[in-house]
Scaffold this motif. Structure first.
Motif, PDB file in Angstrom:
ATOM      1  N   VAL A 150      44.008  29.140  67.491  1.00 28.38           N
ATOM      2  CA  VAL A 150      42.910  28.596  68.295  1.00 28.38           C
ATOM      3  C   VAL A 150      41.906  29.693  68.632  1.00 28.38           C
ATOM      4  O   VAL A 150      40.711  29.459  68.684  1.00 28.38           O
ATOM      5  CB  VAL A 150      43.450  27.883  69.557  1.00 28.38           C
ATOM      6  CG1 VAL A 150      42.350  27.577  70.550  1.00 28.38           C
ATOM      7  CG2 VAL A 150      44.096  26.578  69.148  1.00 28.38           C
ATOM      8  N   ARG A 151      42.410  30.911  68.861  1.00 22.85           N
ATOM      9  CA  ARG A 151      41.501  32.044  69.085  1.00 22.85           C
ATOM     10  C   ARG A 151      41.934  33.228  68.231  1.00 22.85           C
ATOM     11  O   ARG A 151      43.095  33.336  67.838  1.00 22.85           O
ATOM     12  CB  ARG A 151      41.493  32.415  70.571  1.00 22.85           C
ATOM     13  CG  ARG A 151      40.619  31.450  71.362  1.00 22.85           C
ATOM     14  CD  ARG A 151      40.823  31.555  72.827  1.00 22.85           C
ATOM     15  NE  ARG A 151      42.180  31.208  73.192  1.00 22.85           N
ATOM     16  CZ  ARG A 151      42.892  31.844  74.105  1.00 22.85           C
ATOM     17  NH1 ARG A 151      42.404  32.870  74.746  1.00 22.85           N
ATOM     18  NH2 ARG A 151      44.117  31.447  74.384  1.00 22.85           N
ATOM     19  N   VAL A 174      41.533  23.076  65.405  1.00 25.65           N
ATOM     20  CA  VAL A 174      42.708  22.177  65.396  1.00 25.65           C
ATOM     21  C   VAL A 174      42.619  21.028  64.382  1.00 25.65           C
ATOM     22  O   VAL A 174      43.589  20.769  63.660  1.00 25.65           O
ATOM     23  CB  VAL A 174      43.003  21.654  66.831  1.00 25.65           C
ATOM     24  CG1 VAL A 174      44.051  20.550  66.828  1.00 25.65           C
ATOM     25  CG2 VAL A 174      43.452  22.804  67.724  1.00 25.65           C
ATOM     26  N   GLN A 190      46.437  15.687  71.307  1.00 23.21           N
ATOM     27  CA  GLN A 190      45.167  16.409  71.488  1.00 23.21           C
ATOM     28  C   GLN A 190      44.183  15.562  72.280  1.00 23.21           C
ATOM     29  O   GLN A 190      43.308  16.088  72.947  1.00 23.21           O
ATOM     30  CB  GLN A 190      44.555  16.796  70.135  1.00 23.21           C
ATOM     31  CG  GLN A 190      45.363  17.811  69.356  1.00 23.21           C
ATOM     32  CD  GLN A 190      45.534  19.122  70.087  1.00 23.21           C
ATOM     33  OE1 GLN A 190      44.904  19.396  71.100  1.00 23.21           O
ATOM     34  NE2 GLN A 190      46.424  19.959  69.571  1.00 23.21           N
ATOM     35  N   THR A 212      46.453  16.052  76.263  1.00 22.71           N
ATOM     36  CA  THR A 212      45.249  16.286  77.024  1.00 22.71           C
ATOM     37  C   THR A 212      44.388  15.031  77.024  1.00 22.71           C
ATOM     38  O   THR A 212      44.346  14.304  76.035  1.00 22.71           O
ATOM     39  CB  THR A 212      44.449  17.429  76.365  1.00 22.71           C
ATOM     40  OG1 THR A 212      45.205  18.629  76.477  1.00 22.71           O
ATOM     41  CG2 THR A 212      43.145  17.648  77.034  1.00 22.71           C
ATOM     42  N   GLN A 228      35.002  21.995  79.265  1.00 28.25           N
ATOM     43  CA  GLN A 228      34.499  23.014  78.307  1.00 28.25           C
ATOM     44  C   GLN A 228      33.194  23.667  78.763  1.00 28.25           C
ATOM     45  O   GLN A 228      33.049  24.879  78.665  1.00 28.25           O
ATOM     46  CB  GLN A 228      34.339  22.465  76.880  1.00 28.25           C
ATOM     47  CG  GLN A 228      35.511  21.671  76.334  1.00 28.25           C
ATOM     48  CD  GLN A 228      36.813  22.440  76.196  1.00 28.25           C
ATOM     49  OE1 GLN A 228      36.879  23.626  76.466  1.00 28.25           O
ATOM     50  NE2 GLN A 228      37.879  21.767  75.803  1.00 28.25           N
ATOM     51  N   ARG A 285      30.943  17.347  72.160  1.00 29.76           N
ATOM     52  CA  ARG A 285      31.957  16.811  73.074  1.00 29.76           C
ATOM     53  C   ARG A 285      31.752  15.322  73.384  1.00 29.76           C
ATOM     54  O   ARG A 285      32.636  14.665  73.924  1.00 29.76           O
ATOM     55  CB  ARG A 285      31.996  17.631  74.373  1.00 29.76           C
ATOM     56  CG  ARG A 285      32.605  19.004  74.202  1.00 29.76           C
ATOM     57  CD  ARG A 285      34.083  18.958  73.893  1.00 29.76           C
ATOM     58  NE  ARG A 285      34.878  18.555  75.035  1.00 29.76           N
ATOM     59  CZ  ARG A 285      36.201  18.442  75.015  1.00 29.76           C
ATOM     60  NH1 ARG A 285      36.868  18.682  73.898  1.00 29.76           N
ATOM     61  NH2 ARG A 285      36.857  18.077  76.083  1.00 29.76           N
ATOM     62  N   ASP A 322      39.857  22.858  81.027  1.00 24.95           N
ATOM     63  CA  ASP A 322      39.663  24.001  80.120  1.00 24.95           C
ATOM     64  C   ASP A 322      38.167  24.289  80.104  1.00 24.95           C
ATOM     65  O   ASP A 322      37.355  23.353  80.049  1.00 24.95           O
ATOM     66  CB  ASP A 322      40.034  23.641  78.668  1.00 24.95           C
ATOM     67  CG  ASP A 322      41.514  23.394  78.458  1.00 24.95           C
ATOM     68  OD1 ASP A 322      42.304  23.630  79.383  1.00 24.95           O
ATOM     69  OD2 ASP A 322      41.878  22.949  77.342  1.00 24.95           O
ATOM     70  N   ILE A 363      35.180  26.964  78.244  1.00 27.52           N
ATOM     71  CA  ILE A 363      34.860  28.041  77.296  1.00 27.52           C
ATOM     72  C   ILE A 363      33.567  28.709  77.768  1.00 27.52           C
ATOM     73  O   ILE A 363      32.587  28.016  78.035  1.00 27.52           O
ATOM     74  CB  ILE A 363      34.631  27.478  75.878  1.00 27.52           C
ATOM     75  CG1 ILE A 363      35.908  26.809  75.361  1.00 27.52           C
ATOM     76  CG2 ILE A 363      34.162  28.581  74.927  1.00 27.52           C
ATOM     77  CD1 ILE A 363      35.763  26.160  73.985  1.00 27.52           C
ATOM     78  N   ILE A 399      37.248  32.777  76.468  1.00 26.22           N
ATOM     79  CA  ILE A 399      36.023  33.389  75.959  1.00 26.22           C
ATOM     80  C   ILE A 399      35.841  32.831  74.547  1.00 26.22           C
ATOM     81  O   ILE A 399      36.807  32.841  73.757  1.00 26.22           O
ATOM     82  CB  ILE A 399      36.176  34.924  75.930  1.00 26.22           C
ATOM     83  CG1 ILE A 399      36.187  35.441  77.378  1.00 26.22           C
ATOM     84  CG2 ILE A 399      35.081  35.578  75.092  1.00 26.22           C
ATOM     85  CD1 ILE A 399      36.384  36.924  77.514  1.00 26.22           C
ATOM     86  N   TYR A 400      34.651  32.319  74.230  1.00 27.65           N
ATOM     87  CA  TYR A 400      34.451  31.711  72.915  1.00 27.65           C
ATOM     88  C   TYR A 400      34.851  32.694  71.803  1.00 27.65           C
ATOM     89  O   TYR A 400      34.482  33.863  71.817  1.00 27.65           O
ATOM     90  CB  TYR A 400      32.986  31.276  72.718  1.00 27.65           C
ATOM     91  CG  TYR A 400      32.737  30.879  71.287  1.00 27.65           C
ATOM     92  CD1 TYR A 400      33.304  29.722  70.765  1.00 27.65           C
ATOM     93  CD2 TYR A 400      31.986  31.694  70.431  1.00 27.65           C
ATOM     94  CE1 TYR A 400      33.143  29.387  69.428  1.00 27.65           C
ATOM     95  CE2 TYR A 400      31.807  31.363  69.094  1.00 27.65           C
ATOM     96  CZ  TYR A 400      32.395  30.208  68.596  1.00 27.65           C
ATOM     97  OH  TYR A 400      32.245  29.879  67.281  1.00 27.65           O
ATOM     98  N   SER A 401      35.617  32.184  70.846  1.00 24.88           N
ATOM     99  CA  SER A 401      36.112  33.006  69.746  1.00 24.88           C
ATOM    100  C   SER A 401      35.693  32.341  68.425  1.00 24.88           C
ATOM    101  O   SER A 401      35.943  31.141  68.234  1.00 24.88           O
ATOM    102  CB  SER A 401      37.638  33.065  69.886  1.00 24.88           C
ATOM    103  OG  SER A 401      38.237  33.587  68.753  1.00 24.88           O
TER     104      SER A 401
HETATM  105  N1  SAM Z   1      42.542  18.780  72.593  1.00 31.37           N
HETATM  106  C1  SAM Z   1      42.312  19.490  73.775  1.00 31.37           C
HETATM  107  C2  SAM Z   1      40.936  19.079  74.362  1.00 31.37           C
HETATM  108  O1  SAM Z   1      40.077  18.621  73.669  1.00 31.37           O
HETATM  109  O2  SAM Z   1      40.751  19.345  75.513  1.00 31.37           O
HETATM  110  C3  SAM Z   1      42.318  20.972  73.609  1.00 31.37           C
HETATM  111  C4  SAM Z   1      43.207  21.642  72.655  1.00 31.37           C
HETATM  112  S1  SAM Z   1      42.792  23.310  72.314  1.00 31.37           S
HETATM  113  C5  SAM Z   1      44.242  23.790  71.512  1.00 31.37           C
HETATM  114  C6  SAM Z   1      42.931  24.071  73.905  1.00 31.37           C
HETATM  115  C7  SAM Z   1      41.679  24.711  74.388  1.00 31.37           C
HETATM  116  O3  SAM Z   1      41.383  25.862  73.624  1.00 31.37           O
HETATM  117  C8  SAM Z   1      40.406  23.896  74.285  1.00 31.37           C
HETATM  118  O4  SAM Z   1      40.295  22.941  75.311  1.00 31.37           O
HETATM  119  C9  SAM Z   1      39.348  24.951  74.404  1.00 31.37           C
HETATM  120  O5  SAM Z   1      38.979  25.181  75.732  1.00 31.37           O
HETATM  121  C10 SAM Z   1      40.041  26.185  73.817  1.00 31.37           C
HETATM  122  N2  SAM Z   1      39.449  26.564  72.527  1.00 31.37           N
HETATM  123  C11 SAM Z   1      39.514  25.882  71.377  1.00 31.37           C
HETATM  124  N3  SAM Z   1      38.826  26.537  70.407  1.00 31.37           N
HETATM  125  C12 SAM Z   1      38.320  27.664  70.969  1.00 31.37           C
HETATM  126  C13 SAM Z   1      37.532  28.733  70.493  1.00 31.37           C
HETATM  127  N4  SAM Z   1      37.093  28.781  69.245  1.00 31.37           N
HETATM  128  N5  SAM Z   1      37.230  29.729  71.359  1.00 31.37           N
HETATM  129  C14 SAM Z   1      37.667  29.687  72.637  1.00 31.37           C
HETATM  130  N6  SAM Z   1      38.414  28.699  73.138  1.00 31.37           N
HETATM  131  C15 SAM Z   1      38.748  27.690  72.322  1.00 31.37           C
END
Ligand code: SAM
Ligand code: SF4
Length: 439
Positions: A49-50, A166, A201, A236, A265, A277, A303, A305, A335-337
């Motif tokens: 994910v990151r 994901v 998810q 979630t 987010q 979103r 969550d 970002i 932190i956005y990745s």
């Molecule tokens: N399905 C869930 C939803 O939509 O809320 C989230 C699943 S994801 C595995 C968990 C969290 O990782 C996300 O809600 C998001 O905040 C964070 N995330 C996902 N991709 C990211 C990225 N590229 N950089 C930073 N955070 C990320």
């Protein structure tokens, strides 16, 4: 008896996949241990994910090399979300050729056969399926913690948030049949489970492609009828799909806990649009109002970002403003990745690391002071707690969680572990509560 170590990165889905791998290994006569040095098999179940999570896996693979050199018959297996990406498998082939087995998220059920096959050959065995077919039922699993259990209700994701990997690693959304879910939970309860967390998810879109007409709220009502189950949690909940029926179900089902994880987010409409979103800040705040009106003692977590491409200072301040308005009980902050293969990775207005870190720290400080305020307001209240064990910091304390999912520590006899008790909150701290068993 052969021994194995399994190390897991990432979310609850991955943790639950590791429980399935443990179940299959137990059937094959393997014993789980902690020490890599004494293991015959080391499995890394990875997350992508990151970027940080990926670096950790590569670092850990590097550490295994000397062990493999010393112990030639050690089997090293790597699986999970990272393996669903071709460039990562290629990197492992090139930089870590001593790995014996690579498999993905869609063919987890084939692990026993893959393990056998990899033992028969010298080269790395790689089997990664691009798409998951039907959900495979009946994979044995060894739950890490009997009292509480994760239960998948669906796999995959169709939402394609522009930052997120994901949907590419877990495939399209597929729901399990309600009768399979209920059956699994009944068995868990027979074996002592008191709390289940339903995983998906986006649980709010549960049931869409099933023959039976059923949605997530209907599923909650069904699970609420299971005798002996004390608590139901879920995650979630995507804000674009939450509806009044679900909010009412949370209110009406006696065992569904008063907690909704509702990832926002970002608090700015341009950023939300660019993230794909599919809700606005106004719509999100409306939902929060509705939830708080119907269930006044609800705990809301999220969550967030920071530093998504194109996020301006003003956009970020909108997120801070939203956080102040909602007053979250807790939040996972990221932190956005950049994730290769996602649309946001190609956006040309990436934010510098300095700015991202500064925003991250400002966000945390507001979240934490709100959490402190919310928890302080609980002082004097009596809350139902499921006692999970002894406190790690002080063995004379027990630790458990309230229905709102807050950690609470209090003095009590260890014979109470596994019980539901009423505890009076004596102190509210930012990340936990302190209390005493109520008369
Ligand atoms: N399905 C869930 C939803 O939509 O809320 C989230 C699943 S994801 C595995 C968990 C969290 O990782 C996300 O809600 C998001 O905040 C964070 N995330 C996902 N991709 C990211 C990225 N590229 N950089 C930073 N955070 C990320
Ligand atoms: Fe990722 Fe969005 Fe799917 Fe959540 S809903 S898993 S953030 S794509």
């Amino acid at each position: 008896m052969k021994k194995y170590v399994i190390e897991t990165w990432g979310c609850q889905m991955n943790e639950h996949d590791s429980e399935k791998l443990s179940g299959m290994l137990a059937n094959m006569g393997y014993l789980e241990i902690d020490s890599r040095e004494e293991a015959d098999l080391v499995i890394f179940n990875t997350c992508c994910v990151r970027e940080n999570a990926e670096f950790k896996v590569y670092g850990n693979l590097g550490q295994l090399k000397p062990l493999k050199m010393k112990k030639r018959d050690l089997i090293i297996a790597v699986c999970g979300c990272m393996m669903q990406q071709e460039h990562i498998v290629n990197h492992i082939k090139e930089k870590h050729p001593f790995v014996d087995l690579v498999f993905g998220t869609h063919n987890l059920h084939r692990f026993p056969e893959l393990l056998e096959n990899s033992m028969q050959q010298d080269n790395m065995l790689v089997e990664v399926w691009e798409e998951g077919g039907q959900i495979i039922e009946g994979i044995p699993s060894i739950r890490k913690y009997g009292l509480k259990a994760f239960v998948n209700i669906m796999n995959g994701c169709n939402n394609y948030c522009t930052y997120c990997i994901v949907p590419y690693t877990r495939g399209r959304e597929r729901s399990r049949k309600p009768e399979d879910i209920v059956e699994e939970i009944k068995k868990l309860v027979e074996n002592g489970t008191k709390e289940v967390t339903l995983l998906g998810q986006n649980v709010n879109s549960y049931g869409k492609a099933l023959e039976e007409k059923i949605d997530f709220a209907d599923l909650l009502y069904k699970i609420d009828e299971i005798n002996g189950l004390e608590r139901i949690r879920f995650m979630t909940s995507h804000p674009k799909d939450i509806n009044s029926k679900l909010i009412r179900a949370v209110k009406e089902c006696k065992n569904v806990c008063e907690h909704i994880h509702l990832p926002v987010q970002a608090g700015n409409n341009n950023v939300l649009k660019s993230m794909n979103r599919k809700y606005t800040r106004e719509k999100y705040l409306e939902i929060v109002d509705e939830i708080k009106t119907i269930i006044p003692d609800i705990s809301i977590t999220t969550d967030i970002i920071v530093g998504f491409p194109g996020e301006t200072e003003k956009d970020f301040e909108d997120t801070l403003d939203l956080v102040e308005k909602v007053k979250y009980d807790n939040a996972f902050t990221f932190i956005y990745s950049i994730r290769e293969g996602t649309p946001a990775a190609k956006m040309d207005n990436q934010i510098t690391e300095d700015v991202k870190h500064d925003r991250f720290n400002r966000l945390l400080s507001i979240l934490h002071s709100n959490m402190q305020e919310i928890n302080k307001a609980l002082e004097g209240k009596i809350l139902e707690v499921l006692i999970e064990g002894k406190s790690k910091n002080d063995e004379s304390y027990l630790t458990g969680r309230t229905r709102s999912n807050k950690v609470i520590n209090f003095k009590g006899d260890k014979s109470l572990i596994g019980e539901l008790v009423n505890v009076k909150v004596t102190q509210g701290k930012s990340f936990s509560l302190v209390g005493e068993i109520a008369e």
